[in-house]
Write a protein that holds these residues in place. Structure first.
Motif, PDB file in Angstrom:
ATOM      1  N   GLN A   9       0.781  -1.245  -0.041  1.00 47.89           N
ATOM      2  CA  GLN A   9      -0.119   0.093   0.042  1.00 47.89           C
ATOM      3  C   GLN A   9       1.048   1.216   0.090  1.00 47.89           C
ATOM      4  OE1 GLN A   9      -2.350   0.922   3.655  1.00 47.89           O
ATOM      5  NE2 GLN A   9      -3.889   1.292   2.515  1.00 47.89           N
ATOM      6  N   THR A  10       0.337   2.100  -0.640  1.00 50.18           N
ATOM      7  CA  THR A  10       1.016   3.597  -0.740  1.00 50.18           C
ATOM      8  C   THR A  10       0.120   4.586   0.311  1.00 50.18           C
ATOM      9  OG1 THR A  10       2.089   3.253  -2.775  1.00 50.18           O
ATOM     10  CG2 THR A  10       1.762   5.657  -2.132  1.00 50.18           C
ATOM     11  N   ALA A  11       0.832   5.189   1.054  1.00 50.35           N
ATOM     12  CA  ALA A  11      -0.030   6.274   1.979  1.00 50.35           C
ATOM     13  C   ALA A  11       0.771   7.680   1.769  1.00 50.35           C
ATOM     14  CB  ALA A  11       0.506   5.807   3.464  1.00 50.35           C
ATOM     15  N   THR A  12      -0.002   8.607   1.881  1.00 53.35           N
ATOM     16  CA  THR A  12       0.364  10.047   1.509  1.00 53.35           C
ATOM     17  C   THR A  12       0.005  10.784   2.675  1.00 53.35           C
ATOM     18  OG1 THR A  12      -1.598  10.768   0.601  1.00 53.35           O
ATOM     19  CG2 THR A  12       0.546  10.015  -1.108  1.00 53.35           C
ATOM     20  N   GLY A  13       0.716  11.916   2.995  1.00 53.25           N
ATOM     21  CA  GLY A  13       0.402  12.695   4.172  1.00 53.25           C
ATOM     22  C   GLY A  13       0.950  14.155   4.082  1.00 53.25           C
ATOM     23  N   GLU A  14       0.487  15.075   4.861  1.00 50.35           N
ATOM     24  CA  GLU A  14       0.820  16.280   4.912  1.00 50.35           C
ATOM     25  C   GLU A  14       0.751  16.951   6.280  1.00 50.35           C
ATOM     26  OE1 GLU A  14      -3.224  18.268   3.393  1.00 50.35           O
ATOM     27  OE2 GLU A  14      -1.490  18.115   1.820  1.00 50.35           O
ATOM     28  N   PHE A  15       1.568  17.994   6.538  1.00 48.79           N
ATOM     29  CA  PHE A  15       1.914  18.583   7.709  1.00 48.79           C
ATOM     30  C   PHE A  15       2.291  19.930   7.686  1.00 48.79           C
ATOM     31  CE2 PHE A  15       3.340  19.404  12.160  1.00 48.79           C
ATOM     32  CZ  PHE A  15       2.338  18.722  12.884  1.00 48.79           C
ATOM     33  N   PRO A  16       1.600  20.856   8.170  1.00 46.25           N
ATOM     34  CA  PRO A  16       2.019  22.466   8.275  1.00 46.25           C
ATOM     35  C   PRO A  16       3.377  22.673   8.952  1.00 46.25           C
ATOM     36  CG  PRO A  16       0.156  22.211   9.805  1.00 46.25           C
ATOM     37  CD  PRO A  16       0.364  20.872   9.309  1.00 46.25           C
ATOM     38  N   THR A  17       4.040  23.632   8.375  1.00 47.00           N
ATOM     39  CA  THR A  17       5.401  24.001   9.063  1.00 47.00           C
ATOM     40  C   THR A  17       5.304  25.419   9.638  1.00 47.00           C
ATOM     41  OG1 THR A  17       6.616  24.961   7.292  1.00 47.00           O
ATOM     42  CG2 THR A  17       6.620  22.526   7.317  1.00 47.00           C
ATOM     43  N   THR A  18       6.198  25.887  10.342  1.00 47.81           N
ATOM     44  CA  THR A  18       6.226  27.262  10.792  1.00 47.81           C
ATOM     45  C   THR A  18       7.407  28.037   9.874  1.00 47.81           C
ATOM     46  OG1 THR A  18       8.015  26.453  12.314  1.00 47.81           O
ATOM     47  CG2 THR A  18       5.645  26.722  13.063  1.00 47.81           C
ATOM     48  N   LEU A  19       8.203  27.218   8.626  1.00 50.01           N
ATOM     49  CA  LEU A  19       8.730  27.786   8.031  1.00 50.01           C
ATOM     50  C   LEU A  19       8.169  29.171   6.968  1.00 50.01           C
ATOM     51  CD1 LEU A  19      10.355  24.845   6.270  1.00 50.01           C
ATOM     52  CD2 LEU A  19      11.508  26.236   7.922  1.00 50.01           C
ATOM     53  N   LYS A  20       9.052  30.232   7.055  1.00 49.57           N
ATOM     54  CA  LYS A  20       8.922  31.447   6.314  1.00 49.57           C
ATOM     55  C   LYS A  20       9.129  31.477   4.854  1.00 49.57           C
ATOM     56  CE  LYS A  20       7.397  33.123  10.346  1.00 49.57           C
ATOM     57  NZ  LYS A  20       5.924  32.721  10.461  1.00 49.57           N
ATOM     58  N   SER A  21      10.032  30.567   4.390  1.00 53.27           N
ATOM     59  CA  SER A  21      10.387  30.618   3.279  1.00 53.27           C
ATOM     60  C   SER A  21      10.961  29.116   2.750  1.00 53.27           C
ATOM     61  CB  SER A  21      11.641  31.568   2.737  1.00 53.27           C
ATOM     62  OG  SER A  21      12.081  31.359   1.430  1.00 53.27           O
ATOM     63  N   THR A  22      10.819  28.755   1.530  1.00 55.62           N
ATOM     64  CA  THR A  22      11.757  27.611   1.185  1.00 55.62           C
ATOM     65  C   THR A  22      12.843  27.860   0.558  1.00 55.62           C
ATOM     66  OG1 THR A  22      10.315  27.507  -0.920  1.00 55.62           O
ATOM     67  CG2 THR A  22       9.359  26.326   0.860  1.00 55.62           C
ATOM     68  N   GLU A  23      13.238  29.083   0.321  1.00 57.28           N
ATOM     69  CA  GLU A  23      14.312  29.382  -0.486  1.00 57.28           C
ATOM     70  C   GLU A  23      15.550  28.868   0.270  1.00 57.28           C
ATOM     71  OE1 GLU A  23      16.324  31.106  -3.640  1.00 57.28           O
ATOM     72  OE2 GLU A  23      13.926  31.355  -3.171  1.00 57.28           O
ATOM     73  N   GLY A  24      16.282  28.109  -0.712  1.00 60.03           N
ATOM     74  CA  GLY A  24      17.568  27.440  -0.154  1.00 60.03           C
ATOM     75  C   GLY A  24      17.495  26.581   1.021  1.00 60.03           C
ATOM     76  N   VAL A  25      16.274  26.146   1.455  1.00 59.18           N
ATOM     77  CA  VAL A  25      16.031  25.193   2.472  1.00 59.18           C
ATOM     78  C   VAL A  25      16.064  23.673   2.074  1.00 59.18           C
ATOM     79  CG1 VAL A  25      14.422  24.260   4.293  1.00 59.18           C
ATOM     80  CG2 VAL A  25      14.646  26.823   3.740  1.00 59.18           C
ATOM     81  N   LYS A  26      17.070  22.897   2.669  1.00 59.14           N
ATOM     82  CA  LYS A  26      17.217  21.561   2.321  1.00 59.14           C
ATOM     83  C   LYS A  26      16.634  20.710   3.535  1.00 59.14           C
ATOM     84  CE  LYS A  26      20.867  18.333   1.843  1.00 59.14           C
ATOM     85  NZ  LYS A  26      22.453  18.074   2.196  1.00 59.14           N
ATOM     86  N   LEU A  27      15.857  19.622   3.176  1.00 63.25           N
ATOM     87  CA  LEU A  27      15.450  18.746   4.155  1.00 63.25           C
ATOM     88  C   LEU A  27      16.283  17.581   4.466  1.00 63.25           C
ATOM     89  CD1 LEU A  27      11.572  18.471   3.274  1.00 63.25           C
ATOM     90  CD2 LEU A  27      12.499  19.427   5.170  1.00 63.25           C
ATOM     91  N   ASN A  28      16.527  17.079   5.685  1.00 62.06           N
ATOM     92  CA  ASN A  28      17.222  15.909   5.813  1.00 62.06           C
ATOM     93  C   ASN A  28      16.623  14.936   6.883  1.00 62.06           C
ATOM     94  OD1 ASN A  28      19.870  16.724   4.573  1.00 62.06           O
ATOM     95  ND2 ASN A  28      20.258  17.957   6.300  1.00 62.06           N
ATOM     96  N   ILE A  29      16.605  13.728   6.630  1.00 61.92           N
ATOM     97  CA  ILE A  29      15.979  12.765   7.404  1.00 61.92           C
ATOM     98  C   ILE A  29      17.190  12.338   8.567  1.00 61.92           C
ATOM     99  CG2 ILE A  29      14.948  10.508   7.510  1.00 61.92           C
ATOM    100  CD1 ILE A  29      13.573  12.432   5.833  1.00 61.92           C
TER     101      ILE A  29
END
Length: 146
Positions: free
Chosen positions: A117-137
């Motif tokens: 099965q494939t599951a999708t999700g979403e969650f709000p952030t407090t970020l003010k911009s995505t400019e130059g932002v990198k996500l790490n696990i």
């Protein structure tokens, strides 16, 4: 009688909180290394035995939904259960700006995902911009669901 009920309710709440804390702490302690989040949507095939459970996180990215001067940035993800068992997923993440400063972090959960099965999700952030932002696990764990 009233004191007895409060004590019973307090004991029950403490037991639930303790069980959740132990389960959550155990689930999130498997991998201490930081890896980049997967980029974009990819197709995942059933993993061979012994393949990394981390491969089940197909997509994890920022979605900038800002409009009319209102900042509205969400995390979105796609998980495909490539194991043969119903699974729960938990992962810790961090958002790093272009200067290497952590600007956000958190933990996400996806539960009761059936094999294949494939599951999708979403969650709000407090970020003010995505400019130059990198996500790490920073940690990722798949556990068998009951």
């Amino acid at each position: 009688m009233r004191v007895h009920r409060r004590h019973a309710l307090s004991s029950a709440l403490i037991a639930v909180a303790t069980a959740f804390g132990l389960a959550f702490g155990t689930a999130c302690s498997s991998d201490e290394s930081s890896t980049p989040a997967p980029e974009g949507e990819t197709t995942a095939e059933r993993s061979p035995e012994g393949a990394s459970e981390r491969a089940d996180l197909v997509s994890f990215k920022l979605d900038d939904r800002s409009q009319a001067g209102i900042t509205n940035i969400w995390l979105t993800w796609t998980i495909t259960n490539n194991s043969g068992k119903k699974s729960n997923y938990s992962w810790d993440w961090e958002a790093i700006d272009a200067n290497g400063t952590r600007v956000a972090n958190g933990t996400q959960l996806e539960t009761d995902v059936q094999p294949g099965q494939t599951a999708t999700g979403e969650f709000p952030t407090t970020l003010k911009s995505t400019e130059g932002v990198k996500l790490n696990i920073t940690s990722f764990d798949r556990t068998a669901a009951s």
